[in-house]
Motif scaffolding. Structure first.
Motif, PDB file in Angstrom:
ATOM      1  N   LEU A 146     -31.649 -43.083  28.259  1.00 40.53           N
ATOM      2  CA  LEU A 146     -31.414 -42.599  29.314  1.00 40.53           C
ATOM      3  C   LEU A 146     -30.624 -41.339  29.553  1.00 40.53           C
ATOM      4  N   ASN A 147     -29.274 -41.975  28.562  1.00 34.46           N
ATOM      5  CA  ASN A 147     -28.065 -40.613  28.654  1.00 34.46           C
ATOM      6  C   ASN A 147     -28.425 -39.783  28.218  1.00 34.46           C
ATOM      7  N   GLU A 148     -28.982 -40.393  26.419  1.00 35.31           N
ATOM      8  CA  GLU A 148     -28.880 -39.259  25.350  1.00 35.31           C
ATOM      9  C   GLU A 148     -30.918 -38.862  25.716  1.00 35.31           C
ATOM     10  N   LEU A 149     -31.730 -39.269  26.888  1.00 36.66           N
ATOM     11  CA  LEU A 149     -32.282 -38.241  27.106  1.00 36.66           C
ATOM     12  C   LEU A 149     -31.730 -37.249  28.287  1.00 36.66           C
ATOM     13  N   GLU A 150     -31.558 -37.480  29.039  1.00 37.96           N
ATOM     14  CA  GLU A 150     -30.523 -36.321  29.792  1.00 37.96           C
ATOM     15  C   GLU A 150     -30.440 -34.904  29.356  1.00 37.96           C
ATOM     16  N   LEU A 151     -28.974 -35.415  27.937  1.00 36.73           N
ATOM     17  CA  LEU A 151     -28.820 -34.591  27.042  1.00 36.73           C
ATOM     18  C   LEU A 151     -29.659 -33.870  26.238  1.00 36.73           C
ATOM     19  N   TYR A 152     -31.024 -33.921  25.864  1.00 37.52           N
ATOM     20  CA  TYR A 152     -31.788 -33.828  26.097  1.00 37.52           C
ATOM     21  C   TYR A 152     -32.240 -32.713  25.817  1.00 37.52           C
ATOM     22  N   PHE A 153     -32.248 -32.402  27.865  1.00 38.75           N
ATOM     23  CA  PHE A 153     -33.202 -31.217  28.769  1.00 38.75           C
ATOM     24  C   PHE A 153     -31.690 -30.666  29.067  1.00 38.75           C
ATOM     25  N   SER A 154     -30.737 -31.109  29.429  1.00 38.47           N
ATOM     26  CA  SER A 154     -29.166 -30.565  30.038  1.00 38.47           C
ATOM     27  C   SER A 154     -28.332 -30.181  29.033  1.00 38.47           C
ATOM     28  N   GLU A 155     -28.442 -30.052  27.782  1.00 44.98           N
ATOM     29  CA  GLU A 155     -28.005 -29.361  26.005  1.00 44.98           C
ATOM     30  C   GLU A 155     -29.115 -29.239  25.661  1.00 44.98           C
ATOM     31  N   PRO A 156     -30.089 -27.609  25.582  1.00 44.47           N
ATOM     32  CA  PRO A 156     -31.217 -27.398  24.701  1.00 44.47           C
ATOM     33  C   PRO A 156     -30.484 -27.585  23.301  1.00 44.47           C
ATOM     34  N   GLY A 157     -30.831 -27.131  22.676  1.00 42.29           N
ATOM     35  CA  GLY A 157     -30.911 -27.882  21.048  1.00 42.29           C
ATOM     36  C   GLY A 157     -29.931 -28.995  20.325  1.00 42.29           C
ATOM     37  N   SER A 158     -29.011 -29.730  21.433  1.00 38.78           N
ATOM     38  CA  SER A 158     -28.574 -30.796  21.407  1.00 38.78           C
ATOM     39  C   SER A 158     -29.079 -32.160  19.915  1.00 38.78           C
ATOM     40  N   ARG A 159     -30.664 -32.060  20.456  1.00 37.87           N
ATOM     41  CA  ARG A 159     -31.384 -32.847  19.786  1.00 37.87           C
ATOM     42  C   ARG A 159     -32.071 -32.590  19.546  1.00 37.87           C
ATOM     43  N   TYR A 160     -33.122 -33.487  19.041  1.00 38.05           N
ATOM     44  CA  TYR A 160     -34.768 -32.946  18.448  1.00 38.05           C
ATOM     45  C   TYR A 160     -35.630 -34.265  19.508  1.00 38.05           C
ATOM     46  N   LEU A 161     -36.663 -34.259  19.943  1.00 37.15           N
ATOM     47  CA  LEU A 161     -37.714 -34.900  20.713  1.00 37.15           C
ATOM     48  C   LEU A 161     -38.874 -35.436  20.123  1.00 37.15           C
ATOM     49  N   TYR A 162     -39.784 -34.568  19.481  1.00 40.73           N
ATOM     50  CA  TYR A 162     -40.388 -34.592  19.437  1.00 40.73           C
ATOM     51  C   TYR A 162     -41.548 -33.172  18.715  1.00 40.73           C
ATOM     52  N   SER A 163     -41.722 -33.030  17.359  1.00 42.65           N
ATOM     53  CA  SER A 163     -41.798 -32.218  16.603  1.00 42.65           C
ATOM     54  C   SER A 163     -42.515 -31.003  16.208  1.00 42.65           C
ATOM     55  N   ARG A 164     -43.524 -31.146  17.820  1.00 38.69           N
ATOM     56  CA  ARG A 164     -43.671 -29.487  18.540  1.00 38.69           C
ATOM     57  C   ARG A 164     -43.023 -29.014  18.992  1.00 38.69           C
ATOM     58  N   ASN A 165     -41.936 -29.294  19.109  1.00 38.14           N
ATOM     59  CA  ASN A 165     -40.902 -28.964  20.227  1.00 38.14           C
ATOM     60  C   ASN A 165     -39.923 -28.388  19.442  1.00 38.14           C
ATOM     61  N   GLY A 166     -39.752 -29.332  18.725  1.00 38.65           N
ATOM     62  CA  GLY A 166     -38.589 -28.677  17.503  1.00 38.65           C
ATOM     63  C   GLY A 166     -38.580 -29.400  16.645  1.00 38.65           C
ATOM     64  N   ASN A 167     -37.846 -29.061  15.220  1.00 35.39           N
ATOM     65  CA  ASN A 167     -37.639 -30.141  14.414  1.00 35.39           C
ATOM     66  C   ASN A 167     -36.821 -29.723  13.146  1.00 35.39           C
ATOM     67  N   PRO A 168     -35.828 -30.257  12.419  1.00 35.19           N
ATOM     68  CA  PRO A 168     -35.462 -29.283  11.138  1.00 35.19           C
ATOM     69  C   PRO A 168     -35.452 -28.296  10.081  1.00 35.19           C
TER      70      PRO A 168
END
Length: 373
Positions: A21-43
Motif C-alpha cells: 500500500l505504501n507504493e500505491l500511495e506514492l503513485y498518487f502523492s508523487e505523480p510520474g514517479s511510477r506506473y499503474l495502468y497503461s491507459r494512465n501512462g506507459n514508458p
C-alpha cells in the motif's frame, strides 16, 4: 546482472505491480514517479510524447490512438457544451465530420472560415467562440496559413489557435513558436513515416493545458498502446532525414508536372507560382514537404487510367510514408461534403493528391511520365 539497453524496450503490459500500500500511495502523492495502468501512462507512450514535445517546443504532450483522437482532445481542452469553434473551410474531411457530427451532438457548434478571411475574424466570432482550428498546409490544396498573423488575430478576439501540423511537420514549421496554443499531428503520417502505425499527438504551449489534455486522454481512453508508441519512436528518429528527401523529390516532381500538358493545375508551395510561396519559404525552413495535388481532366476515366498505370503510386487513402502513394479527395477524405462544398473548395473529379516518397527520384519521374503520357 544489470541491463542497460540503448533502445527503450517495449513495455507490452496493461498493468504494473506494486509491492504494498505504501507504493500505491506514492503513485498518487508523487505523480510520474511510477506506473499503474497503461491507459494512465506507459514508458513507451511517454517516450514518444516527450520526443514530439521537444520537436514542437511545447510545455507538454500526449499521444493518442489516432490523429482523429488528437483533434478531439484538442477541442475538448478548451470547449464544453454551448461553446462555438471556428474551423478553416479548407481542411481534412475527417476534421469537419468530427465537428459536424459528434462534437455538434455534444453541443459544440462550428462555423467554417474561408481561407481568404482568416485574418479578419470579427464577423465570425460569437460570444461563445473559444478557438480556431487550421492546418499549417491545408489538405488537399496545400494552402499555407500565416500562423503568426493568424495567432495575433485569434488572440485579439480572445480565441485559442489550434494547428494541425501533420503536412508540415516540426522540421518545416513549429506553430507554437509562431503563437499557436496547441499543435497536433496524425503521427500515422510523417512522424512515424512507415505506414505501419496509427497514432496521434497533441502538444500544448501551456503546462496547465498539457495536464488537461492528459486528463482527457486517460478518461476518454484515447491513449496509445506500447507497441504503437515504440514503433513511432523508431520512425521519429529518421524524421529529419526523411522530410529532407521527401521535399527534395517533391520539388523536382512539382517542377516537372507543372509543365506537363496532362496536368491542368498543380498545388505545391515550393513552386514560385504558388500564391503563398514566399510565406512557405519564410515559414518552412527552406523545405516544402512531400505533399502535392494535381488537377487532371475532370473525367473519371482519365483519373482511373492514370491510377492503373502508375507503379510507384498505389491508390492508398493515407499519406507520408517512405513509399509514394496517391489519393482521391473527392471519393475519400472529402466524400462527406456536399457537392456545393466540394465545388467551392476546388475538390473536383480531376483532383488527385500525391504523397511523394523517398524512392530514387528518376524512378518516380519515369513512372509519372509514362502514367500521364
Amino acid at each position: 546482472m544489470e541491463i542497460h539497453p540503448k533502445i527503450t524496450p517495449i513495455y507490452q503490459t496493461s498493468v504494473f505491480k506494486f509491492e504494498d500500500l505504501n507504493e500505491l500511495e506514492l503513485y498518487f502523492s508523487e505523480p510520474g514517479s511510477r506506473y499503474l495502468y497503461s491507459r494512465n501512462g506507459n514508458p513507451n507512450a511517454d517516450e514518444l510524447a516527450e520526443a514530439i514535445n521537444r520537436l514542437e517546443g511545447g510545455a507538454g504532450a500526449m499521444v493518442t490512438g489516432s490523429g482523429m483522437a488528437a483533434i478531439f482532445a484538442a477541442v475538448l481542452a478548451y470547449c464544453q457544451a454551448g461553446d462555438h469553434v471556428l474551423c478553416a473551410a479548407d481542411i481534412y474531411g475527417g476534421s469537419s465530420t468530427l465537428l459536424n457530427t459528434e462534437l455538434n451532438r455534444m453541443g459544440i457548434s462550428v462555423t467554417y472560415v474561408p481561407f481568404e478571411q482568416f485574418y479578419e475574424l470579427q464577423s465570425f466570432v460569437q460570444p461563445t467562440t473559444r478557438l480556431m482550428l487550421v492546418e499549417t498546409m491545408s489538405n488537399p490544396l496545400l494552402r499555407v496559413a500565416d500562423l503568426g498573423r493568424l495567432a495575433e488575430e485569434c488572440h485579439f478576439h480572445g480565441l485559442k489557435l489550434v494547428v494541425d501540423n501533420t503536412f508540415a511537420t516540426p522540421v518545416l514549421t513549429q506553430p507554437l513558436a509562431l503563437g499557436a496554443d496547441i499543435v497536433l499531428h496524425s503521427v500515422t503520417k510523417y512522424l512515424s513515416g512507415h505506414s505501419d502505425v496509427t497514432a496521434g499527438a497533441v502538444v500544448a504551449a501551456d503546462a496547465g493545458v498539457a495536464a488537461r489534455l492528459k486528463q482527457i486522454g486517460v478518461i476518454y481512453g484515447l491513449t496509445l498502446s506500447p507497441m504503437e508508441s515504440w514503433l513511432a519512436v523508431r520512425g521519429l528518429k529518421t524524421l529529419r532525414l526523411r522530410v529532407r528527401e521527401h521535399s527534395r523529390n517533391a520539388l523536382a516532381i512539382a517542377n516537372f508536372l507543372a509543365d506537363h500538358p496532362a496536368v491542368r493545375d498543380i498545388y505545391y508551395p515550393g513552386l514560385v507560382q504558388h500564391p503563398q510561396h514566399e510565406l512557405a519559404v519564410a515559414q518552412g525552413a527552406g523545405l516544402f514537404g512531400g505533399m502535392m495535388s494535381i488537377l487532371l481532366a475532370d473525367d473519371p476515366e482519365v483519373v482511373n487510367a492514370f491510377m492503373r498505370r502508375t507503379k510507384y503510386f498505389p491508390f492508398a487513402p493515407s499519406l507520408a510514408g517512405v513509399d509514394s502513394s496517391l489519393s482521391y479527395p473527392l471519393g475519400t477524405s472529402h466524400r462527406a461534403l456536399t457537392p456545393e462544398q466540394q465545388q467551392q473548395l476546388g475538390i473536383t473529379t480531376g483532383l488527385v493528391r500525391l504523397s511523394i516518397g523517398i524512392e530514387p527520384l528518376e524512378e518516380l519521374m519515369a513512372d509519372l511520365a509514362q502514367a500521364l503520357d
